[in-house]
Motif scaffolding. Structure first.
Motif, PDB file in Angstrom:
ATOM      1  N   THR A  34      -2.417   4.186  11.794  1.00 40.67           N
ATOM      2  CA  THR A  34      -3.255   3.124  11.223  1.00 40.67           C
ATOM      3  C   THR A  34      -4.055   3.606  10.017  1.00 40.67           C
ATOM      4  N   ASN A  35      -3.889   4.872   9.645  1.00 41.48           N
ATOM      5  CA  ASN A  35      -4.644   5.410   8.506  1.00 41.48           C
ATOM      6  C   ASN A  35      -4.444   4.566   7.250  1.00 41.48           C
ATOM      7  N   ARG A  36      -5.515   4.420   6.474  1.00 48.46           N
ATOM      8  CA  ARG A  36      -5.484   3.658   5.238  1.00 48.46           C
ATOM      9  C   ARG A  36      -6.429   4.331   4.257  1.00 48.46           C
ATOM     10  N   PRO A  37      -6.366   3.980   2.959  1.00 47.93           N
ATOM     11  CA  PRO A  37      -7.303   4.567   2.003  1.00 47.93           C
ATOM     12  C   PRO A  37      -8.743   4.336   2.436  1.00 47.93           C
ATOM     13  N   GLY A  38      -9.528   5.413   2.406  1.00 45.09           N
ATOM     14  CA  GLY A  38     -10.924   5.349   2.809  1.00 45.09           C
ATOM     15  C   GLY A  38     -11.228   6.145   4.056  1.00 45.09           C
ATOM     16  N   VAL A  39     -10.213   6.357   4.914  1.00 49.25           N
ATOM     17  CA  VAL A  39     -10.445   7.102   6.147  1.00 49.25           C
ATOM     18  C   VAL A  39     -10.667   8.573   5.816  1.00 49.25           C
ATOM     19  N   LEU A  52     -15.964   4.082   1.178  1.00 51.14           N
ATOM     20  CA  LEU A  52     -15.738   2.770   0.571  1.00 51.14           C
ATOM     21  C   LEU A  52     -15.193   2.874  -0.849  1.00 51.14           C
ATOM     22  N   LYS A  53     -15.623   3.882  -1.572  1.00 54.93           N
ATOM     23  CA  LYS A  53     -15.129   4.051  -2.935  1.00 54.93           C
ATOM     24  C   LYS A  53     -13.637   4.354  -2.925  1.00 54.93           C
ATOM     25  N   ALA A  54     -13.208   5.207  -1.999  1.00 53.83           N
ATOM     26  CA  ALA A  54     -11.784   5.535  -1.896  1.00 53.83           C
ATOM     27  C   ALA A  54     -10.961   4.330  -1.474  1.00 53.83           C
ATOM     28  N   ALA A  55     -11.619   3.378  -0.802  1.00 51.15           N
ATOM     29  CA  ALA A  55     -10.934   2.155  -0.390  1.00 51.15           C
ATOM     30  C   ALA A  55     -10.824   1.149  -1.528  1.00 51.15           C
ATOM     31  N   GLY A  56     -11.434   1.454  -2.675  1.00 49.76           N
ATOM     32  CA  GLY A  56     -11.279   0.615  -3.852  1.00 49.76           C
ATOM     33  C   GLY A  56     -12.447  -0.302  -4.155  1.00 49.76           C
ATOM     34  N   TYR A  57     -13.588  -0.101  -3.495  1.00 50.44           N
ATOM     35  CA  TYR A  57     -14.744  -0.988  -3.702  1.00 50.44           C
ATOM     36  C   TYR A  57     -15.754  -0.353  -4.646  1.00 50.44           C
ATOM     37  N   GLU A 130      -1.518  -1.121  17.309  1.00 50.44           N
ATOM     38  CA  GLU A 130      -0.546  -2.049  16.738  1.00 50.44           C
ATOM     39  C   GLU A 130      -1.257  -3.184  16.001  1.00 50.44           C
ATOM     40  N   GLY A 131      -2.302  -3.736  16.627  1.00 52.85           N
ATOM     41  CA  GLY A 131      -3.073  -4.787  15.983  1.00 52.85           C
ATOM     42  C   GLY A 131      -3.731  -4.315  14.706  1.00 52.85           C
ATOM     43  N   CYS A 132      -4.245  -3.104  14.731  1.00 50.42           N
ATOM     44  CA  CYS A 132      -4.874  -2.542  13.530  1.00 50.42           C
ATOM     45  C   CYS A 132      -3.853  -2.341  12.418  1.00 50.42           C
ATOM     46  N   ALA A 133      -2.689  -1.795  12.762  1.00 50.97           N
ATOM     47  CA  ALA A 133      -1.660  -1.537  11.761  1.00 50.97           C
ATOM     48  C   ALA A 133      -1.222  -2.839  11.088  1.00 50.97           C
ATOM     49  N   LYS A 134      -1.091  -3.916  11.877  1.00 51.39           N
ATOM     50  CA  LYS A 134      -0.664  -5.199  11.329  1.00 51.39           C
ATOM     51  C   LYS A 134      -1.764  -5.871  10.498  1.00 51.39           C
ATOM     52  N   SER A 135      -2.993  -5.384  10.637  1.00 53.11           N
ATOM     53  CA  SER A 135      -4.124  -5.956   9.900  1.00 53.11           C
ATOM     54  C   SER A 135      -4.587  -5.072   8.757  1.00 53.11           C
ATOM     55  N   GLY A 136      -3.925  -3.943   8.532  1.00 51.43           N
ATOM     56  CA  GLY A 136      -4.345  -3.025   7.482  1.00 51.43           C
ATOM     57  C   GLY A 136      -5.675  -2.368   7.781  1.00 51.43           C
ATOM     58  N   CYS A 137      -5.975  -2.214   9.060  1.00 51.98           N
ATOM     59  CA  CYS A 137      -7.288  -1.759   9.524  1.00 51.98           C
ATOM     60  C   CYS A 137      -7.112  -0.442  10.283  1.00 51.98           C
ATOM     61  N   ALA A 138      -7.913   0.553   9.987  1.00 51.79           N
ATOM     62  CA  ALA A 138      -7.765   1.867  10.615  1.00 51.79           C
ATOM     63  C   ALA A 138      -8.489   1.938  11.958  1.00 51.79           C
TER      64      ALA A 138
END
Length: 348
Positions: A34-39, A52-57, A130-138
């Protein structure tokens, strides 16, 4: 010096630390996917870090949401079909976040039980991943609590916590006005609300969880455990395309209570009940309990899990975008200058 003796241990009191460690090792691969930018850090520490900056905000506002799965858990426990309730848990939180205009960033879970069954717990948490992966959420953390004496054998409880973000000034609802169009996104079942009534209706029907479903394939228990639909990615795409003024997650309180939550004071909505087909599960429940249409509408989603309030001149394009993303879209009606939700047509 007095010779020592073997005394009572934590395990003797019913808490197995080794089982908890084994669970963490088992779920690490699920969390990792479920890793995504920002973790910045995940499972294993005293807390989890997110950049948050690494996540693009650049100028973010944080939005938090917490929820559970309710008494749907009772069916999962009684049937042993626990794999989908983790998706339910995630959906109940992240579907709320997008109604504020926020992108879900990370998720933490709380799993509590009397005696830890590593396999059951792992199946539940793998569903959360699985729910997190489908939502783009780590999935970046959580708590597994083994509490002897607090829960009967085999019982457990779940809670979830999600944090999202949006750029300052992008929060919803915003700009809702008379004439805006209501686009309804189909649910895929009862989702995670109203299950105290669902269980009462099953009792009245005389059926068991392993009975053939009277409204679909498989057993009744399996049908009622269909996981809550995740609307995050299509809804965010619609928001970013422009023209979305509000979103309403249709949970407890149904259309009757949830749609007014996103309307300016003094405004209402006209909803055409003939705009979509009532899923068979709701027809079965209404017939089994002799439930009035108004009661169904304020208790269950009745086939519409999310409503988007859109500018009239953007509605057709947004409906197409949502359909292309895999959603079943119905044009339900429009915003009015009269308070309250008014219905035309017939649901049942």
């Amino acid at each position: 010096m007095t010779a020592g003796k073997n005394g009572i241990t934590y395990a003797d009191a019913g808490v197995d630390i080794d089982a908890g460690n084994a669970l963490v090792d088992r779920i690490k691969p699920a969390a990792k996917r479920t890793n995504r930018p920002g973790v910045m850090s995940g499972l294993g520490g005293f807390g989890a870090l997110f950049d948050l900056k690494a996540a693009g905000y650049t100028d973010p506002i944080l939005v938090g949401a917490t929820d559970g799965v309710g008494t749907k858990l009772r069916i999962a426990i009684d049937t042993g079909v626990v794999d989908g309730v983790g998706i339910d848990l995630v959906a109940m939180c992240v579907n709320d976040l997008i109604c504020q205009g926020a992108e879900p960033l990370f998720f933490l879970d709380y799993f509590a039980t009397g005696k830890l069954d590593t396999d059951t717990a792992a199946r539940i948490i793998e569903g959360i991943a699985e729910g997190c992966a489908k939502s783009g959420c780590a999935l970046i953390g959580g708590e597994t609590a083994e509490m002897p004496g607090m829960y009967p054998d085999g019982d457990f409880d779940l809670a979830g916590f999600s944090v999202g973000a949006m750029e300052r000034g992008a929060d919803l609802p915003d700009g809702v006005q008379a004439g805006d169009v209501l686009l309804g996104l189909a649910s895929n079942g009862v989702h995670s609300n109203g299950y105290s009534l669902v269980r009462k209706l099953v009792e009245l029907s005389g059926l068991g969880w392993d009975s053939a479903s009277p409204f679909g394939d498989g057993s009744l228990g399996e049908a009622l455990l269909t996981p809550t639909r995740l609307y995050v990615k299509p809804a965010l795409a619609a928001i970013r395309a422009g023209g979305v003024h509000a979103l309403a997650h249709i949970t407890g309180g149904g259309l009757t209570e949830n749609l007014p939550r996103v309307l300016p004071e003094g405004m209402g909505a006209q909803v055409d009940l003939n705009a979509w087909d009532l899923p068979p599960v709701f027809g079965w429940m209404a017939q089994t309990g002799g439930i009035a249409e108004a009661e169904m509408l304020k208790t269950f989603n009745c086939g519409i899990g999310m409503i988007l309030v859109c500018a009239e001149d953007r509605a057709a394009d947004l409906a197409q975008l949502l359909q292309d993303a895999g959603e079943t879209v119905s044009r339900l009606g429009e915003i009015t200058e009269t308070s309250g939700v008014a219905y035309s047509g017939k649901l049942l």
